[in-house]
Design a protein around this motif. Structure first.
Motif, mmCIF file in Angstrom:
data_model
loop_
_atom_site.group_PDB
_atom_site.id
_atom_site.type_symbol
_atom_site.label_atom_id
_atom_site.label_comp_id
_atom_site.label_asym_id
_atom_site.label_seq_id
_atom_site.Cartn_x
_atom_site.Cartn_y
_atom_site.Cartn_z
ATOM 1 N N VAL A 1 0.845 -1.199 0.000
ATOM 2 C CA VAL A 1 0.000 0.000 0.000
ATOM 3 C C VAL A 1 0.878 1.246 0.000
ATOM 4 O O VAL A 1 0.654 2.186 -0.780
ATOM 5 C CB VAL A 1 -0.968 0.008 1.206
ATOM 6 C CG1 VAL A 1 -1.648 1.356 1.358
ATOM 7 C CG2 VAL A 1 -2.007 -1.099 1.060
ATOM 8 N N ALA A 2 1.886 1.260 0.865
ATOM 9 C CA ALA A 2 2.775 2.427 0.951
ATOM 10 C C ALA A 2 3.490 2.674 -0.374
ATOM 11 O O ALA A 2 3.603 3.818 -0.826
ATOM 12 C CB ALA A 2 3.788 2.243 2.078
ATOM 13 N N SER A 3 3.954 1.613 -1.018
ATOM 14 C CA SER A 3 4.629 1.759 -2.314
ATOM 15 C C SER A 3 3.690 2.307 -3.372
ATOM 16 O O SER A 3 4.056 3.160 -4.176
ATOM 17 C CB SER A 3 5.180 0.405 -2.784
ATOM 18 O OG SER A 3 6.205 -0.024 -1.934
ATOM 19 N N THR A 4 2.461 1.813 -3.356
ATOM 20 C CA THR A 4 1.471 2.279 -4.328
ATOM 21 C C THR A 4 1.138 3.748 -4.106
ATOM 22 O O THR A 4 1.072 4.541 -5.055
ATOM 23 C CB THR A 4 0.203 1.419 -4.247
ATOM 24 O OG1 THR A 4 0.549 0.062 -4.498
ATOM 25 C CG2 THR A 4 -0.830 1.872 -5.253
ATOM 26 N N LEU A 5 0.951 4.135 -2.869
ATOM 27 C CA LEU A 5 0.620 5.525 -2.572
ATOM 28 C C LEU A 5 1.782 6.470 -2.842
ATOM 29 O O LEU A 5 1.571 7.631 -3.182
ATOM 30 C CB LEU A 5 0.162 5.658 -1.120
ATOM 31 C CG LEU A 5 -1.152 4.971 -0.775
ATOM 32 C CD1 LEU A 5 -1.426 5.074 0.724
ATOM 33 C CD2 LEU A 5 -2.303 5.539 -1.573
ATOM 34 N N ALA A 6 3.007 5.978 -2.716
ATOM 35 C CA ALA A 6 4.189 6.820 -2.929
ATOM 36 C C ALA A 6 4.598 6.894 -4.396
ATOM 37 O O ALA A 6 5.426 7.726 -4.758
ATOM 38 C CB ALA A 6 5.358 6.292 -2.098
ATOM 39 N N ALA A 7 4.019 6.036 -5.234
ATOM 40 C CA ALA A 7 4.377 6.029 -6.648
ATOM 41 C C ALA A 7 4.043 7.375 -7.280
ATOM 42 O O ALA A 7 3.058 8.018 -6.904
ATOM 43 C CB ALA A 7 3.633 4.905 -7.368
ATOM 44 N N PRO A 8 4.866 7.809 -8.235
ATOM 45 C CA PRO A 8 4.577 9.088 -8.888
ATOM 46 C C PRO A 8 3.195 9.063 -9.558
ATOM 47 O O PRO A 8 2.756 8.049 -10.062
ATOM 48 C CB PRO A 8 5.664 9.228 -9.950
ATOM 49 C CG PRO A 8 6.563 8.066 -9.808
ATOM 50 C CD PRO A 8 6.002 7.134 -8.786
ATOM 51 N N SER A 9 2.542 10.186 -9.519
ATOM 52 C CA SER A 9 1.232 10.291 -10.136
ATOM 53 C C SER A 9 1.363 10.143 -11.640
ATOM 54 O O SER A 9 2.258 10.712 -12.259
ATOM 55 C CB SER A 9 0.596 11.652 -9.820
ATOM 56 O OG SER A 9 0.369 11.760 -8.450
ATOM 57 N N VAL A 10 0.486 9.404 -12.213
ATOM 58 C CA VAL A 10 0.440 9.213 -13.667
ATOM 59 C C VAL A 10 -0.897 9.762 -14.117
ATOM 60 O O VAL A 10 -1.945 9.376 -13.596
ATOM 61 C CB VAL A 10 0.589 7.738 -14.051
ATOM 62 C CG1 VAL A 10 0.457 7.548 -15.536
ATOM 63 C CG2 VAL A 10 1.896 7.177 -13.503
ATOM 64 N N ARG A 11 -0.837 10.628 -15.046
ATOM 65 C CA ARG A 11 -2.065 11.222 -15.541
ATOM 66 C C ARG A 11 -2.802 10.217 -16.418
ATOM 67 O O ARG A 11 -2.215 9.650 -17.335
ATOM 68 C CB ARG A 11 -1.715 12.453 -16.356
ATOM 69 C CG ARG A 11 -2.777 13.436 -16.346
ATOM 70 C CD ARG A 11 -2.327 14.688 -16.963
ATOM 71 N NE ARG A 11 -3.553 15.408 -17.162
ATOM 72 C CZ ARG A 11 -3.635 16.626 -17.520
ATOM 73 N NH1 ARG A 11 -2.541 17.312 -17.737
ATOM 74 N NH2 ARG A 11 -4.781 17.212 -17.656
ATOM 75 N N PRO A 12 -4.080 9.944 -16.138
ATOM 76 C CA PRO A 12 -4.810 8.971 -16.948
ATOM 77 C C PRO A 12 -4.973 9.483 -18.383
ATOM 78 O O PRO A 12 -5.100 10.688 -18.627
ATOM 79 C CB PRO A 12 -6.158 8.846 -16.251
ATOM 80 C CG PRO A 12 -6.256 10.012 -15.332
ATOM 81 C CD PRO A 12 -4.880 10.531 -15.090
ATOM 82 N N ALA A 13 -4.945 8.543 -19.295
ATOM 83 C CA ALA A 13 -5.152 8.896 -20.695
ATOM 84 C C ALA A 13 -6.592 9.377 -20.897
ATOM 85 O O ALA A 13 -7.510 8.843 -20.308
ATOM 86 C CB ALA A 13 -4.887 7.694 -21.586
ATOM 87 N N VAL A 14 -6.753 10.376 -21.723
ATOM 88 C CA VAL A 14 -8.086 10.884 -22.031
ATOM 89 C C VAL A 14 -8.616 10.103 -23.208
ATOM 90 O O VAL A 14 -7.988 10.020 -24.248
ATOM 91 C CB VAL A 14 -8.018 12.396 -22.365
ATOM 92 C CG1 VAL A 14 -9.400 12.913 -22.721
ATOM 93 C CG2 VAL A 14 -7.435 13.171 -21.197
ATOM 94 N N GLN A 15 -9.775 9.496 -23.024
ATOM 95 C CA GLN A 15 -10.351 8.705 -24.102
ATOM 96 C C GLN A 15 -11.093 9.584 -25.082
ATOM 97 O O GLN A 15 -11.677 10.590 -24.708
ATOM 98 C CB GLN A 15 -11.308 7.652 -23.526
ATOM 99 C CG GLN A 15 -10.569 6.631 -22.685
ATOM 100 C CD GLN A 15 -11.512 5.571 -22.169
ATOM 101 O OE1 GLN A 15 -12.729 5.674 -22.301
ATOM 102 N NE2 GLN A 15 -10.943 4.547 -21.574
#
Length: 114
Positions: A98-112
């Motif tokens: 959980v900590a690793s997932t929360l600390a991961a850099p934000s990735v902007r979702p692709a716009v469909q």
């Protein structure tokens, strides 16, 4: 939300409190409340069924004691201590994930549709 997270972990938390020493039901509930900084208020309707499940599996044992009042006192068994260690390890792996997932850099979702 704490209630939902507590539900799947109550038995592990009871074992952790009993690893500190034997206790009767009210003292267990108070120990959980104190150790969690007031986060976990465990109603009797949740505590005692969990204690009965732990006793059926051999993780805890109980006996009646008389210390001015008649109380059922619960003690962790060797099997319970082993289970607690296994659950602590599994919890730590989960918490690390959980900590690793929360600390991961934000990735902007692709716009469909663009």
């Amino acid at each position: 939300m704490a209630d939902d997270r507590l539900r799947g972990n109550l038995e592990m938390l009871i074992l952790a409190i009993l690893a500190r020493g034997s206790a009767h039901g009210y003292a267990l509930a108070e120990g959980l409340r104190t150790a969690s900084g007031g986060e976990f208020e465990v109603p009797e309707g949740s505590l005692y069924p969990a204690l009965h499940r732990l006793e059926r599996t051999g993780a805890i044992a109980s006996e009646w004691v008389h210390d001015g009042r008649r109380r059922r006192v619960y003690t962790i068994t060797t099997a319970g201590a082993t289970r607690l260690q296994q659950e602590r390890s599994a919890w730590q792996r989960f918490a690390d994930g959980v900590a690793s997932t929360l600390a991961a850099p934000s990735v902007r979702p692709a716009v469909q549709g663009v």
